[in-house]
Each structure stands twice: as C-alpha cells, then as structure tokens.
Scaffold this motif. Sequence first.
Motif, PDB file in Angstrom:
ATOM      1  N   GLY A 213       0.820  -1.200   0.000  1.00 18.33           N
ATOM      2  CA  GLY A 213       0.000   0.000   0.000  1.00 18.33           C
ATOM      3  C   GLY A 213       0.850   1.244   0.000  1.00 18.33           C
ATOM      4  O   GLY A 213       1.968   1.258  -0.527  1.00 18.33           O
ATOM      5  N   GLN A 214       0.342   2.314   0.640  1.00 17.50           N
ATOM      6  CA  GLN A 214       1.058   3.583   0.647  1.00 17.50           C
ATOM      7  C   GLN A 214       2.142   3.600   1.714  1.00 17.50           C
ATOM      8  O   GLN A 214       2.011   3.008   2.778  1.00 17.50           O
ATOM      9  N   THR A 215       3.232   4.275   1.412  1.00 19.31           N
ATOM     10  CA  THR A 215       4.314   4.506   2.362  1.00 19.31           C
ATOM     11  C   THR A 215       4.625   6.001   2.358  1.00 19.31           C
ATOM     12  O   THR A 215       4.151   6.747   1.503  1.00 19.31           O
ATOM     13  N   ASP A 216       5.443   6.443   3.315  1.00 21.13           N
ATOM     14  CA  ASP A 216       5.865   7.851   3.319  1.00 21.13           C
ATOM     15  C   ASP A 216       6.563   8.204   2.012  1.00 21.13           C
ATOM     16  O   ASP A 216       6.405   9.301   1.482  1.00 21.13           O
ATOM     17  N   LEU A 217       7.360   7.263   1.485  1.00 17.45           N
ATOM     18  CA  LEU A 217       8.111   7.558   0.263  1.00 17.45           C
ATOM     19  C   LEU A 217       7.200   7.712  -0.938  1.00 17.45           C
ATOM     20  O   LEU A 217       7.344   8.655  -1.714  1.00 17.45           O
ATOM     21  N   ASN A 218       6.240   6.762  -1.126  1.00 20.27           N
ATOM     22  CA  ASN A 218       5.427   6.904  -2.343  1.00 20.27           C
ATOM     23  C   ASN A 218       4.318   7.947  -2.189  1.00 20.27           C
ATOM     24  O   ASN A 218       3.660   8.286  -3.165  1.00 20.27           O
ATOM     25  N   LYS A 219       4.119   8.479  -0.979  1.00 22.08           N
ATOM     26  CA  LYS A 219       3.279   9.670  -0.849  1.00 22.08           C
ATOM     27  C   LYS A 219       4.033  10.897  -1.349  1.00 22.08           C
ATOM     28  O   LYS A 219       3.452  11.793  -1.953  1.00 22.08           O
ATOM     29  N   ASN A 220       5.323  10.939  -1.056  1.00 24.20           N
ATOM     30  CA  ASN A 220       6.145  12.076  -1.492  1.00 24.20           C
ATOM     31  C   ASN A 220       6.439  12.013  -2.985  1.00 24.20           C
ATOM     32  O   ASN A 220       6.539  13.050  -3.650  1.00 24.20           O
ATOM     33  N   TRP A 221       6.631  10.805  -3.505  1.00 29.98           N
ATOM     34  CA  TRP A 221       6.933  10.623  -4.935  1.00 29.98           C
ATOM     35  C   TRP A 221       5.885   9.681  -5.520  1.00 29.98           C
ATOM     36  O   TRP A 221       6.113   8.475  -5.669  1.00 29.98           O
ATOM     37  N   PRO A 222       4.711  10.215  -5.891  1.00 26.61           N
ATOM     38  CA  PRO A 222       3.595   9.350  -6.294  1.00 26.61           C
ATOM     39  C   PRO A 222       3.691   8.915  -7.751  1.00 26.61           C
ATOM     40  O   PRO A 222       2.762   9.074  -8.527  1.00 26.61           O
ATOM     41  N   TYR A 223       4.836   8.398  -8.148  1.00 24.24           N
ATOM     42  CA  TYR A 223       5.000   7.940  -9.522  1.00 24.24           C
ATOM     43  C   TYR A 223       5.998   6.789  -9.561  1.00 24.24           C
ATOM     44  O   TYR A 223       6.692   6.513  -8.580  1.00 24.24           O
ATOM     45  N   PHE A 224       6.074   6.137 -10.708  1.00 25.60           N
ATOM     46  CA  PHE A 224       6.892   4.927 -10.858  1.00 25.60           C
ATOM     47  C   PHE A 224       7.976   5.123 -11.917  1.00 25.60           C
ATOM     48  O   PHE A 224       8.389   4.172 -12.562  1.00 25.60           O
ATOM     49  N   GLY A 225       8.437   6.332 -12.065  1.00 27.64           N
ATOM     50  CA  GLY A 225       9.462   6.640 -13.045  1.00 27.64           C
ATOM     51  C   GLY A 225       9.123   7.935 -13.753  1.00 27.64           C
ATOM     52  O   GLY A 225       8.038   8.501 -13.558  1.00 27.64           O
ATOM     53  N   HIS A 226      10.056   8.395 -14.562  1.00 24.79           N
ATOM     54  CA  HIS A 226       9.895   9.705 -15.188  1.00 24.79           C
ATOM     55  C   HIS A 226      10.902   9.845 -16.320  1.00 24.79           C
ATOM     56  O   HIS A 226      11.893   9.126 -16.397  1.00 24.79           O
ATOM     57  N   GLY A 227      10.644  10.821 -17.167  1.00 24.41           N
ATOM     58  CA  GLY A 227      11.616  11.155 -18.194  1.00 24.41           C
ATOM     59  C   GLY A 227      12.829  11.825 -17.580  1.00 24.41           C
ATOM     60  O   GLY A 227      12.761  12.395 -16.489  1.00 24.41           O
ATOM     61  N   ASN A 228      13.949  11.739 -18.275  1.00 18.70           N
ATOM     62  CA  ASN A 228      15.170  12.416 -17.842  1.00 18.70           C
ATOM     63  C   ASN A 228      15.646  13.346 -18.948  1.00 18.70           C
ATOM     64  O   ASN A 228      15.605  12.980 -20.126  1.00 18.70           O
ATOM     65  N   GLY A 229      16.094  14.516 -18.566  1.00 23.49           N
ATOM     66  CA  GLY A 229      16.649  15.472 -19.519  1.00 23.49           C
ATOM     67  C   GLY A 229      17.686  16.306 -18.808  1.00 23.49           C
ATOM     68  O   GLY A 229      18.758  15.827 -18.463  1.00 23.49           O
ATOM     69  N   CYS A 230      17.346  17.578 -18.543  1.00 26.21           N
ATOM     70  CA  CYS A 230      18.205  18.417 -17.719  1.00 26.21           C
ATOM     71  C   CYS A 230      17.755  18.398 -16.259  1.00 26.21           C
ATOM     72  O   CYS A 230      18.310  19.100 -15.426  1.00 26.21           O
ATOM     73  N   LEU A 231      16.722  17.591 -15.962  1.00 23.14           N
ATOM     74  CA  LEU A 231      16.201  17.409 -14.609  1.00 23.14           C
ATOM     75  C   LEU A 231      15.250  16.216 -14.681  1.00 23.14           C
ATOM     76  O   LEU A 231      15.181  15.531 -15.699  1.00 23.14           O
TER      77      LEU A 231
END
Length: 260
Positions: A213-231
């Motif tokens: 379920g939910q944890t402190d970490l996935n409340k702060n970062w509610p996603y499973f990956g992201h694009g990378n560029g200059c950030l």
Amino acid sequence: DPIKSLADALNERKIEGPVAWFGSDVLPVKYAMQLWEMTPKIEYVYDDDLMQQIRKLKSPRELDVYREGGEMVTLAVNETMEALIMGKTEAEAAALGAASMIRQGGFFERIPISHGDATSHLERDPTYGFSQDAPKSGDLIHMAIYGPIHQGYWFDPVRTAVGGRNPSPGQKKLIEDLVRIIQEGIEAHIRHGAKVHDVAHSVLNLQAELGYGQTDLNKNWPYFGHGNGCLWEPPFISLECATEDEIFEENMVASSEAFI
C-alpha cells in the motif's frame, strides 16, 4: 542591476503585449515584481514546459551522452553500495561515490543514503551533511546518486541492498518484489506509442496484487518513473502526474522505480 537593464532593453525595443516567459520557477518573486512594474505594457505569458517539449526526444549524440553517463554513475553507485554493504559509514561511502564521479569527469547534486530504522526516509541525516552511522549486517540500505551527472544531463540511479549480504526472508521478498514491479509492472509495458496512464495502471495493479500500500516515500513521490533530460522531466508514470494523452516515444530517456 540586471532587472533594470532587462526592463530598459525591452522598453527600448518597444516590446508590448504578450511575451512568453519560460522559467517562472527561476526568478525570485521580489525581482519578478520589479520587472513587471518597469514593463507595464508587457503581458507575460508563462510557458515553463516549452523547453521540455524540445528536450523530450533525444538526438543520437544525446543518447551517446546518456550511455557514457550511465557507465560513469554506475561505477560510482557500485563503489558506494559495496562500502555500505561492508559496514562503512554513510559518510565514508558517499565520499567514495563522490570521488568516483569527479575522477571520471562527472558531477552530482546529492548522494542520499538511508539504512536500518530510517529507510522510510530518503536520507538518514535530514540536514545537508552525511550520517556517521554505519549499516549493520541485516540492515536494509538504499542510496542514490543524482544530479547533472554528465554534460548537464540528469541521472538518478537508486540501489537497494542488505548489510553484509545477509537478508532475512522478508527482506529478500521485498527486494525481489521490487524487481518484479519494475520489470513486469513498468518496463514490460513501455514501448513506442504506449499510454503513460496504461503503464501506471499496470504497475498499480501489480503492486496491489503483491500486497503493498502507501508509504511515506510513495506519498512524497507518487510515480513509478519519469523522463530524464536536464532534470526529472515528463512523462511521469503516474495517474496524478501525467495526462491521459501522454505517450512514450522512441528516443525518450526515462527511469523506472517504485517505493514500497
């Protein structure tokens, strides 16, 4: 006075009406207000995503830079995690990772490390220092090295392990489930044209099936990956952080991750 100089230059050129403003998260409010007051005939239109759209698909040379940077940061992450597994302090391990990055000509912004009773947090030491605590055998450990690693391009590999390579059955299952979520729930569904929301649904379903379920970490970062560029950049693998029409495209560079 750079703000007055900019205002003078705009006014001398008789710039009026709508003007695109990219980077509203950069100029402090105090100085933005000064610029507004000095250029009353301009209507600033904010478009912070303008450059992200241009950066989204990488050129062949940019992909080469990501391959080069990936090799560099992997060596640094390996050195850091090996030291933590062997019982070095977080500060000693971070120093090894930092030295590795700089020795290879790269750079970083942060080396967050946590272990033991603090693994629900990104870092054991909440200040901008490094903890002098060392993981014990059997402690869960996670760490990352993130930042503009190579030629200004952003990387943020994260690693999870157990001190002394001595996991309990529960820890072993946790890490194996994490690998399943990343490989089966996320990466197996990412291809050219795939909808980001579809990938998010697949990983949420698998995570629920495995009982997380939910944890402190996935409340702060509610996603499973992201694009990378200059950030960290779109697309974010999330129902909340992505739109229904966002898709994955060939020559994007992206990460996959989970917080359980």
